[in-house]
Motif scaffolding. Structure first.
Motif, PDB file in Angstrom:
ATOM      1  N   SER A   1       0.683  -1.165   0.088  1.00 19.37           N
ATOM      2  CA  SER A   1      -0.108  -0.043  -0.033  1.00 19.37           C
ATOM      3  C   SER A   1       0.702   1.456  -0.132  1.00 19.37           C
TER       4      SER A   1
ATOM      5  N   TYR B   1       0.112   4.030   0.915  1.00 20.49           N
ATOM      6  CA  TYR B   1      -0.438   4.985   1.944  1.00 20.49           C
ATOM      7  C   TYR B   1      -0.089   4.700   3.266  1.00 20.49           C
ATOM      8  N   HIS B   2       0.617   3.499   3.503  1.00 15.48           N
ATOM      9  CA  HIS B   2       0.903   3.281   4.738  1.00 15.48           C
ATOM     10  C   HIS B   2       2.552   2.972   4.821  1.00 15.48           C
ATOM     11  N   THR B   3       3.122   3.275   5.963  1.00 10.53           N
ATOM     12  CA  THR B   3       4.446   2.919   6.010  1.00 10.53           C
ATOM     13  C   THR B   3       4.889   1.344   6.149  1.00 10.53           C
TER      14      THR B   3
ATOM     15  N   LYS C   1       4.543  -0.402   9.301  1.00 10.05           N
ATOM     16  CA  LYS C   1       2.834  -0.812   9.755  1.00 10.05           C
ATOM     17  C   LYS C   1       2.448  -1.839   8.858  1.00 10.05           C
ATOM     18  N   GLN C   2       2.784  -1.927   7.633  1.00 12.21           N
ATOM     19  CA  GLN C   2       2.162  -2.958   6.876  1.00 12.21           C
ATOM     20  C   GLN C   2       2.645  -4.174   7.332  1.00 12.21           C
TER      21      GLN C   2
ATOM     22  N   GLU D   1       0.934  -4.993  10.897  1.00 13.08           N
ATOM     23  CA  GLU D   1      -0.555  -5.252  10.724  1.00 13.08           C
ATOM     24  C   GLU D   1      -0.680  -6.720  10.739  1.00 13.08           C
TER      25      GLU D   1
ATOM     26  N   TYR E   1       7.969   4.793   3.440  1.00 13.84           N
ATOM     27  CA  TYR E   1       6.765   4.459   2.389  1.00 13.84           C
ATOM     28  C   TYR E   1       7.387   3.468   1.401  1.00 13.84           C
TER      29      TYR E   1
END
Length: 345
Positions: A109, A111-113, A116-117, A120, A156
């Protein structure tokens, strides 16, 4: 390639995957069988449209159940996957089995670092806190060779190079220590130096975790580097399988021979021209009768009775070594002799 279900961590039996389209039924996979043990790598090779990716998306349950007819059996550590509910598959995906996709930029993605991915997936399957997930993401980035992981974790995807994005994808796939890793041409878009680094990384991680790996590629050179066993697919079917040494040194199917004759070698004679396979892969909407490779096969006319165009050859397997071809062993030894001479003299 194991021949007993008791030893197989992943067991696929007579898998058929057919898609319903406006033009008719597409037989993307049409009767596929193989086994994979823990700690081993199975290389699945074939041209585009041979059914490689569909096979592995089916293992993960990533298909439209309303438009896809699936038959056969897929057992992962004894658990049947085809009949499993979506909630059960969600618990397995990313946890017991994971996938590295070919295009990391399209799979991540924007839009996410990166951190974070990666985190998650870890939080979903372990219930970890945000702080724990961040620490785990940094640990995984370090493990896959990302420099300064405590800083790059907040970057990112567009801030990573192609090779680093692929490493991040591997970190995401391995964050929950899956027992099965499916790699769908993960090095295709990378230069040869980065490709070699990714291959070494996968081998090191497999040795560390004992992961079973299914590696999808069209490149026999990659197969020679990473695979223990090889499965050659054509037109949705397996046409040859065996250990890496068996398949690459003594191919038994004309399609495998054609793939190898299309590949340059470093140790063979420099004056031997490459011989691309004529024609195009078959339509899976309306595949040819008999052997699906026969319209492109230079040996089909040598088989008595025109069997190649009328009768589909069975995959005859002895001791894990198999091929689906009407050529007799004597014919194969005669017709394939030039290959052995040109490649190994």
């Amino acid at each position: 390639m194991t021949s007993t279900d008791q030893q197989a961590f992943l067991s696929v039996r007579d898998l058929k995957v057919h898609f319903s389209t406006e033009d008719g039924i597409v037989k993307a996979v049409d009767g596929l069988t193989f086994d994979l043990e823990k700690g081993k790598t199975l290389g699945i090779v074939g041209e585009s449209g041979s059914g490689k990716s569909v096979t592995n998306l089916t293992i993960l349950g990533l298909h439209d159940r309303h438009r896809t007819a699936i038959d056969g059996e897929i057992l992962l550590d004894g658990k049947e996957l085809i009949t499993a509910r979506e909630s059960e598959l969600e618990k397995l995906r990313g946890n017991k089995m994971a996938m590295i996709f070919q295009d990391a930029l399209a799979s991540l993605s924007p839009y996410h670092t990166i951190g974070k991915q990666i985190g998650e997936t870890y939080r979903k399957h372990t219930g970890a806190s945000k702080q724990e997930a961040r620490a785990r993401a940094i640990e995984m980035l370090k493990r896959v060779g990302i420099p300064q992981p405590d800083m790059r974790v907040d970057d990112y995807p567009h801030q990573f190079s192609g090779g680093m994005r692929q490493r991040a994808m591997i970190a995401m796939a391995l964050v929950c220590d899956p027992e099965l890793l499916i790699a769908d041409e993960p090095t295709t878009a990378l230069d040869v130096t980065v490709q070699a680094q990714i291959m070494d990384l996968l081998k090191d991680l497999q040795q560390e975790f004992g992961t079973a790996i299914v590696f999808i590629t069209h490149d026999l050179g990659v197969i020679a580097d990473i695979a223990d066993d090889v499965l050659v697919m054509y037109g949705g079917r397996c046409v040859e399988r065996g250990t890496k040494q068996e398949v690459l040194r003594t191919p038994r199917h004309p399609y495998t021979l054609g793939l190898m004759n299309s590949m340059p070698t470093l140790d063979g004679p420099v004056d031997v021209p490459l011989s691309p396979i004529p024609g195009s892969p078959p339509s899976l909407l309306n595949p040819p009768s008999g052997c699906r490779f026969h319209p492109r096969c230079s040996f089909a006319e040598k088989v008595a009775g025109g069997l190649c165009s009328t009768e589909q050859p069975a995959l005859e397997v002895v001791g894990g070594r198999g091929s689906a071809c009407h050529l007799t062993p004597e014919q194969r030894q005669e017709f394939f002799a030039d290959f052995a001479v040109s490649r190994h003299n």
